[in-house]
Structures are given as structure tokens and as C-alpha cells.
Design a protein around this motif. Structure first.
Motif, PDB file in Angstrom:
ATOM      1  N   LEU A 198      -4.633 -13.420  32.948  1.00 40.73           N
ATOM      2  CA  LEU A 198      -3.736 -12.298  32.649  1.00 40.73           C
ATOM      3  C   LEU A 198      -3.918 -11.882  31.195  1.00 40.73           C
ATOM      4  CD1 LEU A 198      -1.254 -10.490  33.444  1.00 40.73           C
ATOM      5  CD2 LEU A 198       0.192 -12.358  32.622  1.00 40.73           C
ATOM      6  N   TYR A 199      -4.158 -10.591  30.972  1.00 41.93           N
ATOM      7  CA  TYR A 199      -4.237 -10.021  29.627  1.00 41.93           C
ATOM      8  C   TYR A 199      -2.994  -9.149  29.412  1.00 41.93           C
ATOM      9  CZ  TYR A 199      -9.231 -11.191  29.946  1.00 41.93           C
ATOM     10  OH  TYR A 199     -10.421 -11.842  30.111  1.00 41.93           O
ATOM     11  N   GLU A 200      -2.186  -9.526  28.419  1.00 40.51           N
ATOM     12  CA  GLU A 200      -0.997  -8.722  28.115  1.00 40.51           C
ATOM     13  C   GLU A 200      -1.298  -7.744  26.989  1.00 40.51           C
ATOM     14  OE1 GLU A 200       2.884 -10.762  28.420  1.00 40.51           O
ATOM     15  OE2 GLU A 200       1.679 -12.591  28.420  1.00 40.51           O
ATOM     16  N   GLY A 201      -0.290  -6.951  26.608  1.00 34.30           N
ATOM     17  CA  GLY A 201      -0.484  -5.886  25.634  1.00 34.30           C
ATOM     18  C   GLY A 201      -0.792  -6.384  24.242  1.00 34.30           C
ATOM     19  N   VAL A 202      -1.222  -5.467  23.404  1.00 37.38           N
ATOM     20  CA  VAL A 202      -1.577  -5.751  22.019  1.00 37.38           C
ATOM     21  C   VAL A 202      -0.669  -4.915  21.123  1.00 37.38           C
ATOM     22  CG1 VAL A 202      -3.415  -5.727  20.292  1.00 37.38           C
ATOM     23  CG2 VAL A 202      -3.965  -6.121  22.706  1.00 37.38           C
ATOM     24  N   PRO A 203       0.028  -5.524  20.137  1.00 34.02           N
ATOM     25  CA  PRO A 203       0.925  -4.742  19.281  1.00 34.02           C
ATOM     26  C   PRO A 203       0.158  -3.821  18.350  1.00 34.02           C
ATOM     27  CG  PRO A 203       0.794  -7.000  18.502  1.00 34.02           C
ATOM     28  CD  PRO A 203       0.055  -6.954  19.813  1.00 34.02           C
ATOM     29  N   LEU A 204       0.834  -2.790  17.893  1.00 35.34           N
ATOM     30  CA  LEU A 204       0.272  -1.861  16.918  1.00 35.34           C
ATOM     31  C   LEU A 204       0.246  -2.498  15.532  1.00 35.34           C
ATOM     32  CD1 LEU A 204       2.226   1.270  18.144  1.00 35.34           C
ATOM     33  CD2 LEU A 204      -0.270   1.091  18.126  1.00 35.34           C
ATOM     34  N   PRO A 205      -0.525  -1.947  14.616  1.00 38.73           N
ATOM     35  CA  PRO A 205      -0.522  -2.490  13.245  1.00 38.73           C
ATOM     36  C   PRO A 205       0.815  -2.218  12.558  1.00 38.73           C
ATOM     37  CG  PRO A 205      -1.847  -0.492  13.373  1.00 38.73           C
ATOM     38  CD  PRO A 205      -1.515  -0.862  14.780  1.00 38.73           C
ATOM     39  N   PHE A 206       1.079  -2.966  11.493  1.00 36.40           N
ATOM     40  CA  PHE A 206       2.301  -2.762  10.728  1.00 36.40           C
ATOM     41  C   PHE A 206       2.147  -1.560   9.806  1.00 36.40           C
ATOM     42  CE2 PHE A 206       2.797  -7.154  12.027  1.00 36.40           C
ATOM     43  CZ  PHE A 206       4.161  -7.253  12.271  1.00 36.40           C
ATOM     44  N   TYR A 207       3.285  -1.133   9.298  1.00 33.48           N
ATOM     45  CA  TYR A 207       3.313   0.024   8.407  1.00 33.48           C
ATOM     46  C   TYR A 207       2.775  -0.353   7.028  1.00 33.48           C
ATOM     47  CZ  TYR A 207       5.349   3.765   5.545  1.00 33.48           C
ATOM     48  OH  TYR A 207       5.545   4.808   4.676  1.00 33.48           O
ATOM     49  N   SER A 208       1.913   0.498   6.483  1.00 33.91           N
ATOM     50  CA  SER A 208       1.391   0.309   5.129  1.00 33.91           C
ATOM     51  C   SER A 208       1.731   1.547   4.315  1.00 33.91           C
ATOM     52  CB  SER A 208      -0.134   0.109   5.143  1.00 33.91           C
ATOM     53  OG  SER A 208      -0.475  -1.060   5.858  1.00 33.91           O
ATOM     54  N   PRO A 209       2.683   1.447   3.373  1.00 33.30           N
ATOM     55  CA  PRO A 209       3.064   2.627   2.585  1.00 33.30           C
ATOM     56  C   PRO A 209       1.900   3.127   1.752  1.00 33.30           C
ATOM     57  CG  PRO A 209       4.039   0.626   1.675  1.00 33.30           C
ATOM     58  CD  PRO A 209       3.412   0.240   2.986  1.00 33.30           C
ATOM     59  N   GLU A 210       1.859   4.464   1.600  1.00 36.76           N
ATOM     60  CA  GLU A 210       0.765   5.064   0.837  1.00 36.76           C
ATOM     61  C   GLU A 210       0.873   4.743  -0.646  1.00 36.76           C
ATOM     62  OE1 GLU A 210       0.736   9.199   1.667  1.00 36.76           O
ATOM     63  OE2 GLU A 210       0.322   8.945   3.806  1.00 36.76           O
ATOM     64  N   VAL A 211       2.107   4.687  -1.159  1.00 42.16           N
ATOM     65  CA  VAL A 211       2.311   4.410  -2.583  1.00 42.16           C
ATOM     66  C   VAL A 211       2.301   2.908  -2.800  1.00 42.16           C
ATOM     67  CG1 VAL A 211       3.839   4.713  -4.556  1.00 42.16           C
ATOM     68  CG2 VAL A 211       3.654   6.512  -2.813  1.00 42.16           C
ATOM     69  N   LYS A 212       1.350   2.408  -3.535  1.00 43.08           N
ATOM     70  CA  LYS A 212       1.223   0.976  -3.792  1.00 43.08           C
ATOM     71  C   LYS A 212       2.005   0.594  -5.058  1.00 43.08           C
ATOM     72  CE  LYS A 212      -1.684   0.469  -0.378  1.00 43.08           C
ATOM     73  NZ  LYS A 212      -1.321  -0.261   0.836  1.00 43.08           N
ATOM     74  N   GLN A 213       2.619  -0.579  -5.035  1.00 40.27           N
ATOM     75  CA  GLN A 213       3.322  -1.061  -6.217  1.00 40.27           C
ATOM     76  C   GLN A 213       2.314  -1.635  -7.214  1.00 40.27           C
ATOM     77  OE1 GLN A 213       6.507  -0.818  -6.707  1.00 40.27           O
ATOM     78  NE2 GLN A 213       7.232  -0.168  -4.697  1.00 40.27           N
ATOM     79  N   GLU A 214       2.651  -1.542  -8.491  1.00 36.81           N
ATOM     80  CA  GLU A 214       1.826  -2.182  -9.520  1.00 36.81           C
ATOM     81  C   GLU A 214       1.877  -3.704  -9.327  1.00 36.81           C
ATOM     82  OE1 GLU A 214      -0.038  -0.669 -11.623  1.00 36.81           O
ATOM     83  OE2 GLU A 214       0.621   1.366 -11.101  1.00 36.81           O
ATOM     84  N   MET A 215       0.810  -4.373  -9.695  1.00 36.45           N
ATOM     85  CA  MET A 215       0.707  -5.808  -9.447  1.00 36.45           C
ATOM     86  C   MET A 215       1.826  -6.584 -10.138  1.00 36.45           C
ATOM     87  SD  MET A 215      -1.731  -6.096  -7.377  1.00 36.45           S
ATOM     88  CE  MET A 215      -1.951  -7.865  -7.424  1.00 36.45           C
ATOM     89  N   ASP A 216       2.230  -6.139 -11.363  1.00 31.31           N
ATOM     90  CA  ASP A 216       3.260  -6.867 -12.084  1.00 31.31           C
ATOM     91  C   ASP A 216       4.656  -6.298 -11.843  1.00 31.31           C
ATOM     92  OD1 ASP A 216       2.759  -4.491 -13.291  1.00 31.31           O
ATOM     93  OD2 ASP A 216       2.801  -5.259 -15.355  1.00 31.31           O
ATOM     94  N   GLU A 217       4.775  -5.317 -10.982  1.00 32.14           N
ATOM     95  CA  GLU A 217       6.072  -4.688 -10.709  1.00 32.14           C
ATOM     96  C   GLU A 217       6.708  -5.337  -9.490  1.00 32.14           C
ATOM     97  OE1 GLU A 217       7.971  -0.340  -9.528  1.00 32.14           O
ATOM     98  OE2 GLU A 217       5.857  -0.516 -10.050  1.00 32.14           O
ATOM     99  N   VAL A 218       7.876  -5.936  -9.660  1.00 29.51           N
ATOM    100  CA  VAL A 218       8.598  -6.569  -8.562  1.00 29.51           C
ATOM    101  C   VAL A 218       9.826  -5.720  -8.252  1.00 29.51           C
ATOM    102  CG1 VAL A 218       9.767  -8.633  -7.749  1.00 29.51           C
ATOM    103  CG2 VAL A 218       7.800  -8.841  -9.295  1.00 29.51           C
ATOM    104  N   PRO A 219       9.822  -4.975  -7.174  1.00 29.09           N
ATOM    105  CA  PRO A 219      10.965  -4.112  -6.864  1.00 29.09           C
ATOM    106  C   PRO A 219      12.187  -4.922  -6.450  1.00 29.09           C
ATOM    107  CG  PRO A 219       9.404  -4.107  -5.044  1.00 29.09           C
ATOM    108  CD  PRO A 219       8.767  -4.900  -6.153  1.00 29.09           C
TER     109      PRO A 219
END
Length: 578
Positions: free
Chosen positions: A322-343
Motif C-alpha cells: 500500500l502506498y499512501e499520500g505524500v505531504p506538500l512541502p512546508f512554507y518558506s517565506p520569501e523574506v529571509k531573516q539576518e543570521m544574527d537577527e533573532v525575532p
């Protein structure tokens, strides 16, 4: 005004030689009396006049609806216009009282400015933001509970004893993630700088009501066929399947077939009743499935799967894989945070109605929830309204008017917090469209928040999905929703859900795998991680005559990676008793 009862209406009908034994008709006429502030004799006089002009129209639910639309509604509107014009009218609601007090104070201030205070008298203080209006005005305008005072819309409302005497208030019943030392309060300025919007584009978002009950069987068939083909293509590419075989042709070798799980009867699906229905490209037929060679499986009607097995007769497939469904990819926001920025983490409160106990019209649970919002100051409040009243409720306002009181109370009561409000409908609402997918509420004056359809996908950096209907069996069923990529993958639907399949195809499919999936349910509350998605059932704010639960989440507003693997943005979660 004397109270109107079904018996008094029945006696008035007998005076006109009318005999009615249908309780539903009497209940409808009682509702018309209460909503239009009519006595039984006044209602009967209006009905006799109306039916006479319609060639002695027979009394039925349909004709009562026509009578209400053509006579009562117009009279009600004319009464309201007369009340607005009549300066001697003394019947006022909370809004008119506020306007009256404000007008009186403005008049007094104007008189004070032209008068000379007597010796020893104290001049009225000027009205400024630091020195607001009088105490009576402040008391009236500051209390959100006044808008929901039961006496203003129900002649017989009494508080629920069981709800007021409930125990374990504030008890945490479910935890998720690192909750030790977690500060559940929102940021210093909740809602400021927060981008909250629907993830889908405007053309892919259900933003207004639509006509339903017009779908044809062939249209439903086309929707189901396209679902089989789309999910089949994702299964084929993910598991490197070369091609799918027809299901009805006898074969001596193992074959691979694609189809939708069905039940051979109207009962519940079990190991002996499973059918596989294939799409038109593979013959469009059904075949019985033997599951005895599978070690484990989880199937439901409407599920799209791929099966490998033997079908030597063309009438029964002995499944071996039995082959069941495959989930979609997760959301990736277009605006990336700076490496040293912790929101800063995002504090989200989730609550699902009903907001009244089942034995009372008092909105004490809703007022308690507003107090919690003011105390905790979350950044986002996602509220599924689910407004319905108990069967014996007698109200003097329309359901829409009571609903607007609820919305105004929530908005005004949380104004000092500044949190973003998201209002989502429910198929249990007595005043809204009883169809799935559900269009959003119409709230043109809402300035601090948004209305969303059911289902919806809200983008607050991590995506928050919300889906109101459906029964779940915890992780297993939640995984089915994610792998079938649908907010409602069950076919046929349960009896209490009215489904429009063309709208479901357009607005009821997941655009991606959400970071947080909110699935209100009658079953026990939970917070679970299911294949990387944090699934939340906050429970109902009231459970019968007693208090229920609500949920709160702490979400990191950017998805991080740890050793190259995705880390869930949901830092912590709790389900708490109201």
C-alpha cells in the motif's frame, strides 16, 4: 407587554376557526412574536389579513416564511424608523444610551463655557485624554459586558449555576514543547509590526458568499476524478512507479493500481467492505480488495491510494503493498531573516465557541476569555465563533444582531491590548451559511483584525492553517489530512456537513503543509506533532453547562534549521481550562 406562549397563539387561532397540531408551526409563530414584539392577537390579525389577500393561503412553514418576508420585516423596519424620528421615544439600547449621555455632557460643557461659576463653586474640569468624561459615561463605555447583557435581548435569561461554580479554572491540561519558564504574554506592543494576511492570492481565496445546492452529480464526479489524477501523479513520481494498470482486467502477474477507497454499503468501512474505484483512464470501475496480506493499514472512504497486488479474476484485488499520500512541502517565506537577527516569538491564543453554556443565554465564558486576553496580551487571537443558542432560548433580537454584539464586545474589550483578531466561521453557526467551504463573515467596520473563510491559511511568517469541521482520530487522521492535501478528504461526507465539491476543489485544498494546523473537534483536546506539523485541537470554550478549554501557542517567527533538518517553529503550546 404580556409574555407570549405557544398556548396563547393556539387559542387565538381557535378564535379564527383554525386548528394547528404542528408544533413546528407554533414554534415559528412564537419566534415571530418575540422577534417582532407582537402579541398573539396582533400576529393573528396580521396573518388573517395577509392570507385573505393571497386567496386564503394555507398555514405552513413555507407560507409563514413568505408572511415574515412580505409583512413582518417591512413593519419592523418602519417601526425602527419611527423610533428614530420620535423625540418622545424612551426605549433605547446600549448604543443610543451612549449617544444620549455624550450629547448631554457636550451640552453641559457648552453651557459651562458661557456661565460664570458662583462663589465657592468648582468649575467643571475640561475633558481631555487625561481627564475623560464623567464617571457614568466611563462606566458605561468601559465595560464590554454591557453590550452582552442578557436582559437587553432575552426576557428570560438566567446565569448558568454549573458554569459559575466550575472548578480548576486556569488548569493546564495539555502541554507541548519547552513550557518550563515560558512567558505566555505577547510582546510589549502586541500586533505592532505584525504582518497578518491570508496566504493564498485574492483569486484563490473564498472572500464572499456563494449560491449552493446547485451542484450536479457529474460535476461532483469530475472533482473526484481530478483529485485521483492529481494525487496519483504525486504518488507515481515520489515512489518511481512506471504506470498504473486497469483494475478490471485479469492478470497473472502483480499489478499496480491507483484509485479511491470506497465502501460496498452504507455502513462503516471495515476489512471486508473495502472497494477501490479507479479513474476513467484506468476504466472507471470498482473492484473488491482483499487486505489479508497487509500487515498494517489505515483506510477511509475517499482516500486516494496506490495498491500493488494480484487480480487473477479481474473482480478481486489481493493487495500486498500500500502506498499512501505524500505531504506538500512546508512554507518558506520569501523574506529571509539576518543570521544574527533573532525575532521575538509570536504569542497566539486560539478559542472555539460556543461562548454560552447550553443552559443559559449569558455570555460569561466570552467575557472571561476577554479578561484572559487583556491579562496575557497575545499578539494574535484566532477565534472560531460557532455561535448557537440552546433550544429553549427566547430572544427579542435576530441572531445576526446578537452575533454583532459578540463581535463588538470582543473588539472593544481587547482594544487596550492591540492584538490582531482573526474571526473564522463554523458550520455550527446559527446565523451563517451552513455549507462547506464556508465564506467569511461580513464585518465592514472591523479595523483591528481580519475575517477568514473556513478553511483558511493565515500567513504570520510561519503559516497558521485553520479548519473547523471534521472528526479526527488524533495522529492517524491528522496524517491523512496532510498526506491527502485536503481540509476535508472524506467522501461521502458525514450527514451534518453540507459539502459543495466545486468550491471544495477551489478553496478546500491545502496550498502547502502548514506549520500549525488548528482542527477544532468535539473530541478530547490535544497538541501533537504530526510529520513536522503541530496540530492543535483547543477544545470548546464551553462543554454543555460547564466551562471548556482554550489553547495558546508560542511560535518562532522564522523557521530554523538544526543539523540541516527543519525545526518546528512552534516552541511551546498549552491547552488551558477557562
Amino acid at each position: 407587554m404580556a409574555s407570549v406562549t405557544a398556548e396563547s397563539i393556539k387559542m387565538e387561532m381557535e378564535m379564527f376557526g383554525m386548528d394547528c397540531q404542528d408544533e413546528s408551526i407554533l414554534d415559528k409563530m412564537l419566534e415571530q412574536c418575540l422577534c417582532n414584539r407582537l402579541q398573539a392577537d396582533e400576529l393573528m390579525a396580521e396573518w388573517v389579513a395577509f392570507s385573505t389577500t393571497k386567496n386564503s393561503l394555507k398555514l405552513s412553514m413555507d407560507t409563514l416564511e413568505q408572511f415574515e418576508h412580505e409583512v413582518l420585516t417591512k413593519k419592523s423596519k418602519s417601526k425602527h424608523s419611527i423610533k428614530r424620528e420620535d423625540p418622545l421615544n424612551r426605549t433605547r439600547d446600549i448604543h443610543s444610551l451612549q449617544d444620549l449621555i455624550k450629547a448631554e455632557e457636550e451640552e453641559e460643557n457648552l453651557l459651562d463655557s458661557y456661565s460664570t461659576p458662583a462663589k465657592g463653586s468648582q468649575k467643571r474640569a475640561l475633558t481631555t485624554p487625561e481627564h475623560p468624561h464623567s464617571k457614568r459615561s466611563a462606566a458605561l463605555l468601559a465595560s464590554p459586558g454591557l453590550l452582552l447583557s442578557p436582559a437587553s435581548f432575552s426576557p428570560s435569561a438566567t446565569p448558568s449555576q454549573k458554569y459559575s461554580q466550575r472548578g480548576a479554572k486556569g488548569e493546564v491540561v495539555v502541554t507541548f514543547g519547552a513550557v518550563q519558564g515560558t512567558r505566555w504574554a505577547g510582546r510589549k506592543s502586541p500586533g505592532s509590526g505584525l504582518q497578518l494576511e491570508l496566504l493564498e492570492s485574492p483569486e484563490d481565496t473564498l472572500h464572499c458568499s456563494y449560491k449552493y445546492m446547485f451542484q450536479r452529480l457529474r460535476d461532483v464526479r469530475n472533482v473526484l476524478t481530478e483529485k485521483i489524477e492529481e494525487l496519483g501523479e504525486s504518488l507515481r513520481s515520489n515512489f518511481n512507479i512506471e504506470e498504473f494498470s486497469p483494475v478490471s482486467l485479469p492478470a497473472q502477474d502483480s499489478i499496480t493500481v491507483l484509485g479511491q477507497v470506497c465502501c460496498d454499503s452504507n455502513g462503516k468501512l471495515n476489512a471486508q467492505s473495502v472497494l477501490l474505484e479507479v479513474g476513467p483512464e484506468q476504466g472507471g470501475q470498482q473492484v473488491s480488495v482483499d487486505l489479508s496480506e497487509l500487515r498494517e493499514y489505515s483506510l477511509f472512504p475517499g482516500q486516494v491510494v496506490v495498491m500493488e497486488g494480484m487480480n487473477t479474476t479481474g473482480r478481486r484485488l489481493v493487495a500486498s503493498k500500500l502506498y499512501e499520500g505524500v505531504p506538500l512541502p512546508f512554507y518558506s517565506p520569501e523574506v529571509k531573516q539576518e543570521m544574527d537577527e533573532v525575532p521575538e516569538p509570536l504569542s497566539v491564543l486560539v478559542a472555539c465557541g460556543p461562548y454560552t453554556p447550553s443552559d443559559s443565554l449569558t455570555f460569561d465564558p466570552l467575557l472571561d476569555l476577554i479578561s484572559i486576553i487583556v491579562r496575557d496580551r497575545p499578539d494574535v487571537c484566532l477565534l472560531t465563533i460557532s455561535m448557537f443558542l440552546h433550544q429553549k432560548a427566547q430572544v427579542t433580537e435576530t441572531f445576526e444582531a446578537i452575533f454583532m454584539r459578540c463581535i463588538e464586545t470582543i473588539v472593544e474589550g481587547t482594544k487596550s491590548v492591540g492584538c490582531r483578531l482573526v474571526f473564522v466561521p463554523s458550520h455550527r453557526d446559527i446565523h451563517h451559511h451552513f455549507i462547506y467551504p464556508q465564506p467569511p463573515f461580513t464585518l465592514p467596520d472591523l479595523t483591528r483584525g481580519m475575517v477568514a473563510s473556513d478553511p483558511c491559511c493565515v500567513d504570520s511568517d510561519p503559516s497558521l492553517c485553520c479548519s473547523a469541521p471534521g472528526s479526527d482520530r488524533f495522529s492517524r487522521i491528522l496524517k491523512h489530512m496532510l498526506t491527502q492535501r485536503s481540509y476535508y478528504p472524506l467522501y461521502p461526507p458525514v450527514e451534518e456537513v453540507n459539502m459543495d465539491y466545486e468550491k471544495l476543489q477551489s478553496y478546500g485544498q491545502m496550498p502547502l503543509t502548514p506549520d500549525v494546523l488548528i482542527v477544532p473537534s468535539e473530541l478530547r483536546y490535544f497538541i501533537k506533532d504530526v510529520i513536522g506539523c503541530v496540530c492543535v485541537n483547543p477544545g470548546r470554550l464551553t462543554k454543555g453547562q460547564v466551562g471548556g478549554t482554550y489553547g495558546r501557542l508560542l511560535i518562532q517567527r522564522s523557521t530554523s534549521l538544526e543539523d540541516g533538518k527543519r525545526v518546528s517553529p512552534c516552541l511551546a503550546g498549552q491547552v488551558v481550562k477557562i
